[in-house]
Design a protein around this motif. Structure first.
Motif, PDB file in Angstrom:
ATOM      1  N   VAL A  69       0.833  -1.206   0.000  1.00  0.00           N
ATOM      2  CA  VAL A  69       0.000   0.000   0.000  1.00  0.00           C
ATOM      3  C   VAL A  69       0.868   1.258   0.000  1.00  0.00           C
ATOM      4  O   VAL A  69       0.600   2.218  -0.729  1.00  0.00           O
ATOM      5  N   GLY A  70       1.921   1.268   0.808  1.00  0.00           N
ATOM      6  CA  GLY A  70       2.813   2.418   0.852  1.00  0.00           C
ATOM      7  C   GLY A  70       3.498   2.665  -0.478  1.00  0.00           C
ATOM      8  O   GLY A  70       3.638   3.818  -0.908  1.00  0.00           O
ATOM      9  N   ALA A  71       3.913   1.579  -1.153  1.00  0.00           N
ATOM     10  CA  ALA A  71       4.578   1.736  -2.449  1.00  0.00           C
ATOM     11  C   ALA A  71       3.625   2.289  -3.502  1.00  0.00           C
ATOM     12  O   ALA A  71       3.986   3.181  -4.282  1.00  0.00           O
ATOM     13  N   THR A  72       2.393   1.783  -3.533  1.00  0.00           N
ATOM     14  CA  THR A  72       1.434   2.283  -4.515  1.00  0.00           C
ATOM     15  C   THR A  72       1.043   3.733  -4.231  1.00  0.00           C
ATOM     16  O   THR A  72       0.875   4.537  -5.159  1.00  0.00           O
ATOM     17  N   GLU A  73       0.920   4.089  -2.962  1.00  0.00           N
ATOM     18  CA  GLU A  73       0.580   5.469  -2.632  1.00  0.00           C
ATOM     19  C   GLU A  73       1.717   6.420  -2.981  1.00  0.00           C
ATOM     20  O   GLU A  73       1.491   7.529  -3.481  1.00  0.00           O
ATOM     21  N   LEU A  74       2.939   6.005  -2.734  1.00  0.00           N
ATOM     22  CA  LEU A  74       4.079   6.842  -3.093  1.00  0.00           C
ATOM     23  C   LEU A  74       4.190   6.997  -4.600  1.00  0.00           C
ATOM     24  O   LEU A  74       4.504   8.085  -5.102  1.00  0.00           O
ATOM     25  N   PHE A  75       3.907   5.926  -5.337  1.00  0.00           N
ATOM     26  CA  PHE A  75       3.928   6.001  -6.799  1.00  0.00           C
ATOM     27  C   PHE A  75       2.878   6.986  -7.302  1.00  0.00           C
ATOM     28  O   PHE A  75       3.150   7.815  -8.184  1.00  0.00           O
ATOM     29  N   LEU A  76       1.676   6.937  -6.739  1.00  0.00           N
ATOM     30  CA  LEU A  76       0.628   7.863  -7.146  1.00  0.00           C
ATOM     31  C   LEU A  76       0.974   9.290  -6.745  1.00  0.00           C
ATOM     32  O   LEU A  76       0.725  10.235  -7.500  1.00  0.00           O
ATOM     33  N   GLY A  77       1.569   9.471  -5.565  1.00  0.00           N
ATOM     34  CA  GLY A  77       1.960  10.809  -5.139  1.00  0.00           C
ATOM     35  C   GLY A  77       3.012  11.424  -6.040  1.00  0.00           C
ATOM     36  O   GLY A  77       2.950  12.617  -6.369  1.00  0.00           O
ATOM     37  N   ILE A  78       3.972  10.615  -6.471  1.00  0.00           N
ATOM     38  CA  ILE A  78       4.996  11.114  -7.399  1.00  0.00           C
ATOM     39  C   ILE A  78       4.370  11.472  -8.739  1.00  0.00           C
ATOM     40  O   ILE A  78       4.735  12.477  -9.366  1.00  0.00           O
ATOM     41  N   VAL A 150      -8.905  10.204  -3.965  1.00  0.00           N
ATOM     42  CA  VAL A 150      -9.238   9.242  -2.922  1.00  0.00           C
ATOM     43  C   VAL A 150     -10.578   8.583  -3.227  1.00  0.00           C
ATOM     44  O   VAL A 150     -10.763   7.371  -3.007  1.00  0.00           O
ATOM     45  N   ASP A 151     -11.518   9.355  -3.749  1.00  0.00           N
ATOM     46  CA  ASP A 151     -12.833   8.806  -4.072  1.00  0.00           C
ATOM     47  C   ASP A 151     -12.755   7.820  -5.235  1.00  0.00           C
ATOM     48  O   ASP A 151     -13.452   6.797  -5.242  1.00  0.00           O
ATOM     49  N   GLN A 152     -11.893   8.114  -6.228  1.00  0.00           N
ATOM     50  CA  GLN A 152     -11.799   7.260  -7.410  1.00  0.00           C
ATOM     51  C   GLN A 152     -10.810   6.119  -7.237  1.00  0.00           C
ATOM     52  O   GLN A 152     -11.030   5.023  -7.754  1.00  0.00           O
ATOM     53  N   VAL A 153      -9.718   6.382  -6.543  1.00  0.00           N
ATOM     54  CA  VAL A 153      -8.675   5.375  -6.342  1.00  0.00           C
ATOM     55  C   VAL A 153      -8.533   5.150  -4.841  1.00  0.00           C
ATOM     56  O   VAL A 153      -7.918   5.962  -4.151  1.00  0.00           O
ATOM     57  N   PRO A 154      -9.102   4.079  -4.291  1.00  0.00           N
ATOM     58  CA  PRO A 154      -8.990   3.828  -2.854  1.00  0.00           C
ATOM     59  C   PRO A 154      -7.543   3.639  -2.427  1.00  0.00           C
ATOM     60  O   PRO A 154      -6.623   3.489  -3.254  1.00  0.00           O
ATOM     61  N   LEU A 155      -7.353   3.662  -1.142  1.00  0.00           N
ATOM     62  CA  LEU A 155      -6.006   3.533  -0.583  1.00  0.00           C
ATOM     63  C   LEU A 155      -5.378   2.215  -1.021  1.00  0.00           C
ATOM     64  O   LEU A 155      -5.931   1.138  -0.808  1.00  0.00           O
ATOM     65  N   GLY A 156      -4.221   2.311  -1.676  1.00  0.00           N
ATOM     66  CA  GLY A 156      -3.518   1.122  -2.150  1.00  0.00           C
ATOM     67  C   GLY A 156      -4.022   0.581  -3.456  1.00  0.00           C
ATOM     68  O   GLY A 156      -3.557  -0.475  -3.897  1.00  0.00           O
ATOM     69  N   GLY A 157      -4.952   1.281  -4.127  1.00  0.00           N
ATOM     70  CA  GLY A 157      -5.532   0.769  -5.362  1.00  0.00           C
ATOM     71  C   GLY A 157      -4.979   1.391  -6.616  1.00  0.00           C
ATOM     72  O   GLY A 157      -5.555   1.217  -7.695  1.00  0.00           O
ATOM     73  N   ALA A 158      -3.891   2.134  -6.538  1.00  0.00           N
ATOM     74  CA  ALA A 158      -3.323   2.791  -7.718  1.00  0.00           C
ATOM     75  C   ALA A 158      -2.652   1.760  -8.612  1.00  0.00           C
ATOM     76  O   ALA A 158      -2.042   0.791  -8.143  1.00  0.00           O
ATOM     77  N   GLY A 159      -2.764   1.967  -9.914  1.00  0.00           N
ATOM     78  CA  GLY A 159      -2.113   1.107 -10.892  1.00  0.00           C
ATOM     79  C   GLY A 159      -1.400   1.942 -11.931  1.00  0.00           C
ATOM     80  O   GLY A 159      -1.461   3.175 -11.918  1.00  0.00           O
ATOM     81  N   LEU A 160      -0.740   1.278 -12.870  1.00  0.00           N
ATOM     82  CA  LEU A 160      -0.002   1.990 -13.905  1.00  0.00           C
ATOM     83  C   LEU A 160      -0.946   2.694 -14.877  1.00  0.00           C
ATOM     84  O   LEU A 160      -0.782   3.863 -15.174  1.00  0.00           O
TER      85      LEU A 160
END
Length: 250
Positions: A69-78, A150-160
């Motif tokens: 979850v932390g890795a996906t959130e950091l990827f989305l934040g970047i 946050v509404d569209q991409v839940p926590l840890g749900g980010a993808g490429l």
């Protein structure tokens, strides 16, 4: 007690989506704000989003691996911070081009916030764009984008997803807009270069190199306020396009 723990962990994880923009992306890096204050602001915004979207944050991440979850959130934040960084990088690149054309290639300013060397004209463009960002609804739009993400991409749900294609189109467009914003200055300098080139053919004994530097320096100082005033709408369009791209990256 478990709910409070999950909310606290979700706040820390969601702050990884917000912190890269506040910590590393202009215009926030152009303001000499302590890093701890920006970090606390990111955590506070994350806590507010966790409270507003419980199903998309701490409930969605319950039982998930904290590392994933932390890795996906950091990827989305970047990804979200990259759009603003590229917009201001385009302005600095255009400013550096004008500096070289005007003879300011060896001169640079020291940014008091980052203590890095920045081009003269590019610094003025960047700070003008930052002033427009804070003077308009830029911060409110950015918070709205974080809430929508946050509404569209839940926590840890980010993808490429299609982020590579979006960023490719964005880079080409934003640099074109930046060169368009500085078009007046570049046109004036080009005309001066043509005039000096003709003078060098008719008056070969004249030191046109020294004359060119002096004329172009005076021309830049005279035209720069007019160019910035004309480019305000272009700066605003660039910032809006950057925020729109940020929304598409969610």
């Amino acid at each position: 007690m478990n709910d409070l723990t999950d909310q606290a962990l979700a706040t820390l994880l969601l702050s990884l989506r917000i912190a890269p923009t506040l910590g590393f992306a202009p215009p926030f890096t152009l303001v000499p704000t302590p890093a701890m204050l920006r970090l606390l602001l990111g955590v506070a915004l994350a806590a507010w989003l966790v409270a507003a979207f419980p199903d998309q944050t701490w409930r969605a991440a319950r039982g998930e691996s904290l590392i994933v979850v932390g890795a996906t959130e950091l990827f989305l934040g970047i990804s979200l911070a990259l759009a603003l960084q590229l917009a201001f990088a385009a302005l600095l690149t255009v400013g550096r081009t004008i500096d070289i054309q005007a003879g300011f290639g060896l001169a640079a300013l020291v940014d008091p916030a980052t203590r890095a060397q920045m081009p003269l004209v590019g610094t003025l463009f960047a700070y003008a764009a930052a002033a427009i960002f804070f003077a308009t609804d830029g911060p409110a739009n950015l918070v709205a984008i974080w809430a929508a993400s946050v509404d569209q991409v839940p926590l840890g749900g980010a993808g490429l997803g299609d982020r590579l294609g979006i960023m490719t189109r964005y880079v080409s467009t934003i640099f074109g807009m930046a060169f368009g914003a500085a078009g007046l200055l570049m046109l004036v300098l080009f005309v001066i270069d043509l005039a000096i080139a003709f003078m060098s053919r008719t008056l070969p004994q004249m030191n046109v190199l020294v004359l060119g530097f002096q004329v172009k320096t005076l021309a830049v100082l005279a035209v720069l306020p007019i160019a910035i005033a004309i480019a305000i709408s272009s700066f605003l369009a660039m910032l809006r396009y950057a925020l729109e791209t940020t929304a598409l990256l969610t």
